[in-house]
Motif scaffolding. Structure first.
Motif, PDB file in Angstrom:
ATOM      1  N   ALA A  62       0.610  -1.133   0.354  1.00 50.25           N
ATOM      2  CA  ALA A  62       0.070  -0.211  -0.288  1.00 50.25           C
ATOM      3  C   ALA A  62       0.867   1.425  -0.462  1.00 50.25           C
ATOM      4  O   ALA A  62       0.440   2.170  -0.356  1.00 50.25           O
ATOM      5  N   THR A  63       2.002   0.951   1.003  1.00 50.12           N
ATOM      6  CA  THR A  63       2.851   2.180   0.780  1.00 50.12           C
ATOM      7  C   THR A  63       3.389   2.846  -0.659  1.00 50.12           C
ATOM      8  O   THR A  63       3.195   4.117  -1.004  1.00 50.12           O
ATOM      9  N   THR A  64       3.579   1.488  -1.498  1.00 49.39           N
ATOM     10  CA  THR A  64       3.579   1.559  -2.786  1.00 49.39           C
ATOM     11  C   THR A  64       2.663   2.535  -3.968  1.00 49.39           C
ATOM     12  O   THR A  64       3.160   3.156  -4.790  1.00 49.39           O
ATOM     13  N   VAL A  65       1.644   2.405  -3.523  1.00 45.93           N
ATOM     14  CA  VAL A  65       0.325   2.208  -4.379  1.00 45.93           C
ATOM     15  C   VAL A  65       0.410   3.332  -4.204  1.00 45.93           C
ATOM     16  O   VAL A  65       0.300   4.883  -4.834  1.00 45.93           O
ATOM     17  N   ALA A  66       0.645   4.103  -2.837  1.00 46.79           N
ATOM     18  CA  ALA A  66       0.880   5.549  -1.825  1.00 46.79           C
ATOM     19  C   ALA A  66       1.612   6.841  -2.791  1.00 46.79           C
ATOM     20  O   ALA A  66       0.739   8.071  -3.443  1.00 46.79           O
ATOM     21  N   LEU A  82      -0.931  18.104  -1.684  1.00 46.34           N
ATOM     22  CA  LEU A  82      -1.183  17.880  -0.496  1.00 46.34           C
ATOM     23  C   LEU A  82       0.215  18.528   0.389  1.00 46.34           C
ATOM     24  O   LEU A  82       1.326  18.856  -0.031  1.00 46.34           O
ATOM     25  N   THR A  83      -0.225  18.255   1.414  1.00 46.04           N
ATOM     26  CA  THR A  83       0.366  18.928   2.558  1.00 46.04           C
ATOM     27  C   THR A  83       1.343  18.486   2.902  1.00 46.04           C
ATOM     28  O   THR A  83       1.417  17.063   2.373  1.00 46.04           O
ATOM     29  N   GLU A  84       2.505  18.050   3.811  1.00 47.56           N
ATOM     30  CA  GLU A  84       3.799  17.416   3.872  1.00 47.56           C
ATOM     31  C   GLU A  84       3.095  16.218   5.067  1.00 47.56           C
ATOM     32  O   GLU A  84       4.136  14.824   4.518  1.00 47.56           O
ATOM     33  N   ASP A  85       2.789  16.414   5.493  1.00 44.32           N
ATOM     34  CA  ASP A  85       1.726  15.250   6.105  1.00 44.32           C
ATOM     35  C   ASP A  85       0.693  14.291   5.381  1.00 44.32           C
ATOM     36  O   ASP A  85       1.284  12.987   5.397  1.00 44.32           O
ATOM     37  N   GLU A  86      -0.041  14.358   4.797  1.00 49.20           N
ATOM     38  CA  GLU A  86      -0.118  13.714   3.736  1.00 49.20           C
ATOM     39  C   GLU A  86       0.407  13.141   2.727  1.00 49.20           C
ATOM     40  O   GLU A  86       0.064  11.999   2.540  1.00 49.20           O
ATOM     41  N   ARG A  87       1.520  13.738   2.910  1.00 49.96           N
ATOM     42  CA  ARG A  87       2.113  13.124   1.598  1.00 49.96           C
ATOM     43  C   ARG A  87       3.350  11.985   2.367  1.00 49.96           C
ATOM     44  O   ARG A  87       3.385  11.276   2.122  1.00 49.96           O
ATOM     45  N   ALA A  88       2.971  12.059   3.421  1.00 47.96           N
ATOM     46  CA  ALA A  88       4.157  11.098   4.894  1.00 47.96           C
ATOM     47  C   ALA A  88       3.087  10.517   4.956  1.00 47.96           C
ATOM     48  O   ALA A  88       3.521   9.024   5.418  1.00 47.96           O
ATOM     49  N   SER A  89       1.956  10.137   4.250  1.00 47.65           N
ATOM     50  CA  SER A  89       0.517   8.866   5.487  1.00 47.65           C
ATOM     51  C   SER A  89       0.785   7.891   4.741  1.00 47.65           C
ATOM     52  O   SER A  89       0.772   6.663   5.234  1.00 47.65           O
ATOM     53  N   LEU A  90       1.511   7.929   3.500  1.00 44.23           N
ATOM     54  CA  LEU A  90       1.785   6.291   3.081  1.00 44.23           C
ATOM     55  C   LEU A  90       0.230   5.832   3.147  1.00 44.23           C
ATOM     56  O   LEU A  90       0.274   4.286   2.714  1.00 44.23           O
ATOM     57  N   VAL A  95      -4.321   9.520   0.399  1.00 39.91           N
ATOM     58  CA  VAL A  95      -4.586  10.299  -0.379  1.00 39.91           C
ATOM     59  C   VAL A  95      -6.112  10.783  -1.321  1.00 39.91           C
ATOM     60  O   VAL A  95      -5.354  12.087  -1.636  1.00 39.91           O
ATOM     61  N   LEU A  96      -6.443   9.828  -1.386  1.00 42.67           N
ATOM     62  CA  LEU A  96      -7.285  10.268  -2.288  1.00 42.67           C
ATOM     63  C   LEU A  96      -8.585  11.425  -1.991  1.00 42.67           C
ATOM     64  O   LEU A  96      -9.082  12.086  -2.755  1.00 42.67           O
TER      65      LEU A  96
END
Length: 262
Positions: A62-66, A82-90, A95-96
């Motif tokens: 799922a991390t690869t997909v994100a 996306l915010t930095e936190d949203e990009r880091a959510s993995l 993200v969607l």
């Protein structure tokens, strides 16, 4: 209701060990009684998909997909969407949802959702069945309760997986997954309410099995009793912090409770 090791490493009299074993046995008996009560009361079982039934991204991370979704946004010149936190959510669903909050109903969101569905479909052949899930589904459904899927995954992905495990007949046509209205993803209770209406069930006659706080909150809002499945201590901690009371670390005791219910 996840069982933890007693961690009894202390030196001391044998009576200490006996007392600990007795308490463990008593706790297990209480847990079994609770599970039998939950299983016997439920006329409808609402299953989350990724977690309680299988690990969809067991070998298709799922991390690869994100990362791919975030990379695709960057290629469109939308890295700063996306915010930095949203990009880091993995988390691809996170993200969607984040993009949908900023551009609801847009072609951008539709394309992103299609890309996620493609990844989910690719993951199905390598998805790992959750221990005891298949036999629990088959056993439980033969005893009378009807079943539905209530998930944030694409319904086409769910159908493909269930068909491959010869489980589709236990659920179809009651598969309620992600729609184009992404603001209705869990923790919104939309998919649970659709399932209840489709099955003609009241919330109190249902039971939801889920593995995330969003599952718990959706069940809570829908008025549906909840049984948490936590495959590791981190999952258990998140569920309990959200407010879940009944949590199991394996579906085996649920299967035992179903088989031995009155």
């Amino acid at each position: 209701m996840v069982r933890r090791p007693l961690g009894n490493h202390h030196d001391g009299p044998d009576t200490f060990l006996v007392t600990s074993d007795a308490r463990q046995t008593e706790r297990a008996a209480t847990e079994g009684e609770t599970l039998r009560e939950l299983s016997s009361r439920a006329r409808v079982i609402l299953w989350d998909f990724d977690g309680p039934i299988c690990s969809l991204f067991a070998r298709h991370s799922a991390t690869t997909v994100a990362d791919e979704l975030i990379g695709w946004l960057g290629a469109q010149g939308l890295h700063d969407l996306l915010t930095e936190d949203e990009r880091a959510s993995l988390d691809p669903h996170f993200v969607l949802r984040a993009v949908d909050r900023r551009h609801p109903g847009s072609d951008l969101v539709a394309e992103l959702e299609e890309r996620l569905t493609t990844h989910e479909l690719k993951a199905v052949p390598t998805a790992m069945p959750t221990g005891y899930a298949d036999v629990l589904i088959r056993t439980w459904s033969t005893l009378g309760p009807r079943m539905a899927i209530t998930t944030n995954n694409s319904p086409s992905v769910v159908r493909k997986y269930l068909a491959g495990r010869d489980l589709l007949d236990h659920f179809a046509p009651h598969i309620y997954g992600r729609t184009k209205d992404l603001h209705l993803l869990k923790p919104d209770p939309h998919c649970l309410n659709r399932a209840l209406r489709g099955l003609g069930s009241s919330p109190k006659d249902a039971l939801m099995i889920g593995d995330t706080p969003s599952d718990f909150h959706a069940a809570e809002q829908a008025g549906v009793p909840f049984l948490g499945y936590a495959r590791n201590p981190r999952k258990e901690k998140l569920l309990r912090e959200a407010g879940a009371v009944d949590v199991v670390g394996s579906l085996e005791p649920v299967l035992t409770a179903v088989r031995t219910r009155p």
